[in-house]
Design a protein around this motif. Structure first.
Motif, mmCIF file in Angstrom:
data_model
loop_
_atom_site.group_PDB
_atom_site.id
_atom_site.type_symbol
_atom_site.label_atom_id
_atom_site.label_comp_id
_atom_site.label_asym_id
_atom_site.label_seq_id
_atom_site.Cartn_x
_atom_site.Cartn_y
_atom_site.Cartn_z
ATOM 1 N N ALA A 173 -29.158 42.660 -1.951
ATOM 2 C CA ALA A 173 -27.840 43.023 -1.435
ATOM 3 C C ALA A 173 -26.784 42.944 -2.529
ATOM 4 O O ALA A 173 -25.869 43.772 -2.580
ATOM 5 N N ALA A 174 -26.887 41.951 -3.413
ATOM 6 C CA ALA A 174 -25.926 41.843 -4.520
ATOM 7 C C ALA A 174 -26.020 43.065 -5.430
ATOM 8 O O ALA A 174 -24.988 43.603 -5.879
ATOM 9 N N TRP A 175 -27.228 43.514 -5.717
ATOM 10 C CA TRP A 175 -27.389 44.708 -6.559
ATOM 11 C C TRP A 175 -26.797 45.932 -5.864
ATOM 12 O O TRP A 175 -26.136 46.760 -6.510
ATOM 13 N N GLN A 176 -27.022 46.047 -4.570
ATOM 14 C CA GLN A 176 -26.480 47.197 -3.835
ATOM 15 C C GLN A 176 -24.953 47.161 -3.782
ATOM 16 O O GLN A 176 -24.297 48.200 -3.903
ATOM 17 N N LEU A 202 -28.405 26.037 -5.023
ATOM 18 C CA LEU A 202 -27.098 26.064 -5.678
ATOM 19 C C LEU A 202 -26.580 27.489 -5.818
ATOM 20 O O LEU A 202 -25.388 27.761 -5.631
ATOM 21 N N GLY A 203 -27.486 28.410 -6.137
ATOM 22 C CA GLY A 203 -27.090 29.808 -6.213
ATOM 23 C C GLY A 203 -26.612 30.344 -4.870
ATOM 24 O O GLY A 203 -25.637 31.102 -4.808
ATOM 25 N N ALA A 204 -27.283 29.935 -3.785
ATOM 26 C CA ALA A 204 -26.876 30.378 -2.451
ATOM 27 C C ALA A 204 -25.495 29.827 -2.090
ATOM 28 O O ALA A 204 -24.665 30.527 -1.491
ATOM 29 N N VAL A 205 -25.234 28.574 -2.450
ATOM 30 C CA VAL A 205 -23.908 27.996 -2.201
ATOM 31 C C VAL A 205 -22.842 28.762 -2.971
ATOM 32 O O VAL A 205 -21.754 29.051 -2.455
ATOM 33 N N ALA A 206 -23.148 29.126 -4.211
ATOM 34 C CA ALA A 206 -22.203 29.909 -5.009
ATOM 35 C C ALA A 206 -21.929 31.267 -4.370
ATOM 36 O O ALA A 206 -20.777 31.741 -4.356
ATOM 37 N N VAL A 207 -22.962 31.896 -3.818
ATOM 38 C CA VAL A 207 -22.783 33.188 -3.149
ATOM 39 C C VAL A 207 -21.871 33.045 -1.936
ATOM 40 O O VAL A 207 -20.989 33.880 -1.696
ATOM 41 N N ARG A 240 -16.691 34.618 0.502
ATOM 42 C CA ARG A 240 -15.927 34.142 1.651
ATOM 43 C C ARG A 240 -14.808 35.138 1.980
ATOM 44 O O ARG A 240 -14.310 35.853 1.105
ATOM 45 N N ARG A 241 -14.443 35.187 3.247
ATOM 46 C CA ARG A 241 -13.344 36.042 3.717
ATOM 47 C C ARG A 241 -13.531 37.506 3.323
ATOM 48 O O ARG A 241 -12.597 38.176 2.890
ATOM 49 N N GLN A 242 -14.752 37.972 3.471
ATOM 50 C CA GLN A 242 -15.076 39.376 3.217
ATOM 51 C C GLN A 242 -14.826 39.805 1.775
ATOM 52 O O GLN A 242 -14.597 40.987 1.485
ATOM 53 N N ARG A 243 -14.872 38.836 0.859
ATOM 54 C CA ARG A 243 -14.679 39.182 -0.547
ATOM 55 C C ARG A 243 -15.956 39.775 -1.128
ATOM 56 O O ARG A 243 -17.048 39.483 -0.685
ATOM 57 N N PHE A 244 -15.754 40.596 -2.161
ATOM 58 C CA PHE A 244 -16.866 41.162 -2.903
ATOM 59 C C PHE A 244 -16.758 40.674 -4.344
ATOM 60 O O PHE A 244 -15.732 40.916 -4.992
ATOM 61 N N TRP A 248 -21.922 40.206 -14.316
ATOM 62 C CA TRP A 248 -22.944 39.184 -14.534
ATOM 63 C C TRP A 248 -23.655 38.768 -13.270
ATOM 64 O O TRP A 248 -24.815 38.395 -13.284
ATOM 65 N N TRP A 249 -22.931 38.814 -12.133
ATOM 66 C CA TRP A 249 -23.461 38.134 -10.953
ATOM 67 C C TRP A 249 -24.597 38.898 -10.295
ATOM 68 O O TRP A 249 -25.551 38.293 -9.791
ATOM 69 N N ALA A 250 -24.567 40.243 -10.280
ATOM 70 C CA ALA A 250 -25.626 41.008 -9.616
ATOM 71 C C ALA A 250 -26.967 40.870 -10.350
ATOM 72 O O ALA A 250 -27.989 40.568 -9.719
ATOM 73 N N PRO A 251 -27.030 41.069 -11.694
ATOM 74 C CA PRO A 251 -28.312 40.839 -12.373
ATOM 75 C C PRO A 251 -28.809 39.404 -12.221
ATOM 76 O O PRO A 251 -30.018 39.168 -12.098
#
Length: 499
Positions: free
Chosen positions: A200-203, A367-372, A377-381, A386-389
């Motif tokens: 989903a992050a890549w998309q 920890l990565g899931a918590v960061a996501v 949060r609040r419908q932010r993208f 760096w974050w998607a790869p």
């Protein structure tokens, strides 16, 4: 390599490869069922898109899991016939239940779900996906019941030197499987959660770069990523709790495995937990190993208090020798091990680092899931390249943690393939050395040929799965949703499938 070494390599390669498919199938099946439930209750298009997209990836992985799982049945007869004869009377019942009550149900309702779009009512179709997903969980329980019997044999009596099943209920309610099952299922959800996050992050990053991207699609990807993150966080919490319960049982049932997991050569009271070690943990004296430890923690993990003694390897070896002998039988079928001293200490580097990789990879994924969750949060993208790869690479963390955990579990019980029950009320005589389990009629050349052939075949299957996965991931929702029909067009009753 001799026959035993080749047989162990074959089992390790085929089983670890198959287990890459299993947790993703189990975890993703339940999540897809939840997505379809959300669509059923709300009627929102984005939930339908999520159901069909993740369902497509689920089907690819399920098919590959079935193909690779079939090999497991044949290799027991080919490479481990002595083992198969020893455990056959016990394993027959749970494996038959797995086939009849779980796999057949799983396959039947999966077929109905695949071909039932627009042919079944929405409620019945939804029930099919839930039946399929829950049957996959039930299938895991029966397999784990068989594996847990090898870790802690119960519910049998000895007849002519072989175990005979006396209580299937005892096998299915073995305290080992009751601890292993939730730990394994939480591991499956950790894998599925990270899988959702990465793709989903890549998309989302891909849609952010495209002009005129569908906002509804972006919200669907955002929802998928948030769902994956919450699932991964909850799964890791469940892994920590169930892992503590399972660890305490292992200290009771397989003390050598847990002493090896800590490279604890000498008994300690109170015992400290080793976070990591610098030095050669393979050396039995442990004198040149420098560890960073947390005081008292190992005593708590072993016995539930902070001051109890934990026995080390040097104290346990004489106990094992007294109970199970100092030398292998002088039997030619044992090959080079015939008449040789028995080494009751598992491979210390594998058990020590496997235990830490299992925990470490799981903690990093959490920890990565918590960061996501924080970034979205609040419908932010999330912004930035760096974050998607990084999220895509993090898909492998829970996979690696699961594999490390299984390698630790299986190799940590060596030299036994069926571990003796140490309980005072246990059954005497129900245990088996791995060296005695290999097929005497097979030759090293035959097994080496099968290892090379299966490894090459699995390599081809890996390429096929990755190709199909990448193809449909790149296709996104458009690749799985049917084309929109003009309002005045007539289908003419044409047959339509979802996949």
């Amino acid at each position: 390599m001799d026959l035993l070494d080749i047989a162990r390599w074959q089992f390790g390669i085929t089983t670890v490869y198959h287990f890459l498919m299993v947790p993703l199938t189990i975890g993703l099946a339940v999540l897809v069922a939840g997505m379809q439930t959300a669509w059923y209750r709300t009627g929102k298009l984005r939930y339908l898109k999520m159901t069909k997209f993740w369902g497509k990836l689920l089907l690819i992985n399920f098919a590959m899991g079935v193909v690779t799982g079939i090999v497991q049945e044949f290799q027991f007869g080919m490479a481990w016939s002595a083992y198969s004869r020893f455990v056959g009377d016990v394993f027959g019942a749970p494996l038959a239940m797995e086939g009849l009550l779980a796999f057949f149900v799983e396959s039947t309702f999966l077929g109905l779900w695949i071909f039932g779009w627009d042919r079944l009512s929405k409620g019945v179709h939804l029930a099919c996906v839930w039946a399929f997903s829950l049957a996959s969980v039930l299938s895991a329980y029966f397999i784990l019941a068989a594996n847990s019997w090898m870790q802690h044999p119960v519910g049998v009596e000895v007849v002519d030197g072989r175990p005979r099943l006396s209580s299937i209920w005892a096998v299915l309610t073995n305290n080992t499987v009751l601890a292993a099952f939730p730990h394994t299922i939480f591991g499956c959800f950790a894998v599925a959660g990270s899988f959702l996050i990465g793709i989903a992050a890549w998309q989302i990053a891909r849609h952010h770069r495209r002009s005129g991207a569908d906002d509804e699609d972006r919200r669907a990807w955002h929802g998928s990523m948030r769902l994956g993150a919450w699932v991964a966080v909850v799964a890791f919490a469940g892994l920590a709790i169930s892992g503590d319960v399972q660890g305490k049982l292992m200290f009771e049932q397989q003390p050598m495995k847990m002493a090896s997991a800590e490279a604890l050569c000498h008994s300690e009271a109170p015992a400290s937990f080793s976070v990591f070690a610098i030095g050669d943990v393979a050396r039995s004296n442990c004198e040149d190993v420098k560890s960073f430890t947390v005081p008292y923690v190992l005593s708590y993990l072993a016995n539930g208090d902070f001051h109890s003694e934990v026995e080390g390897v040097h104290a346990l070896v004489p106990q094992y020798q007294e109970a199970y002998g100092t030398h292998y039988p002088d039997d030619p079928r044992l090959g080079r091990l015939a008449g040789q001293p028995i080494d009751y200490v598992p491979n210390l580097p594998v058990t020590y680092w496997g235990f830490r990789f299992m925990i470490g990879f799981g903690a990093l994924a959490a920890l990565g899931a918590v960061a996501v969750l924080w970034l979205t949060r609040r419908q932010r993208f999330p912004e930035g390249r760096w974050w998607a790869p990084l999220a895509v690479l993090a898909i492998g963390l829970p996979f690696a943690g699961n594999i490390a955990g299984w390698v630790f579990t299986e190799m940590g019980r060596q030299p036994f393939v069926v571990v003796p029950n140490p309980d005072p009320s246990g059954i005497d005589g129900v245990w088996m050395f791995t060296a005695q389990a290999v097929s005497a009629g097979a030759t090293p050349g035959e097994l080496l040929t099968s290892v090379i052939t299966l490894t090459a075949l699995y390599g081809v299957l890996a390429v096929v799965e990755v190709f199909l996965m990448v193809r449909y991931v790149r296709g996104g929702f458009e690749a799985v949703m049917p084309p929109e029909q003009p309002e005045d067009s007539e289908s003419g009753g044409a047959l339509s499938f979802a996949y």
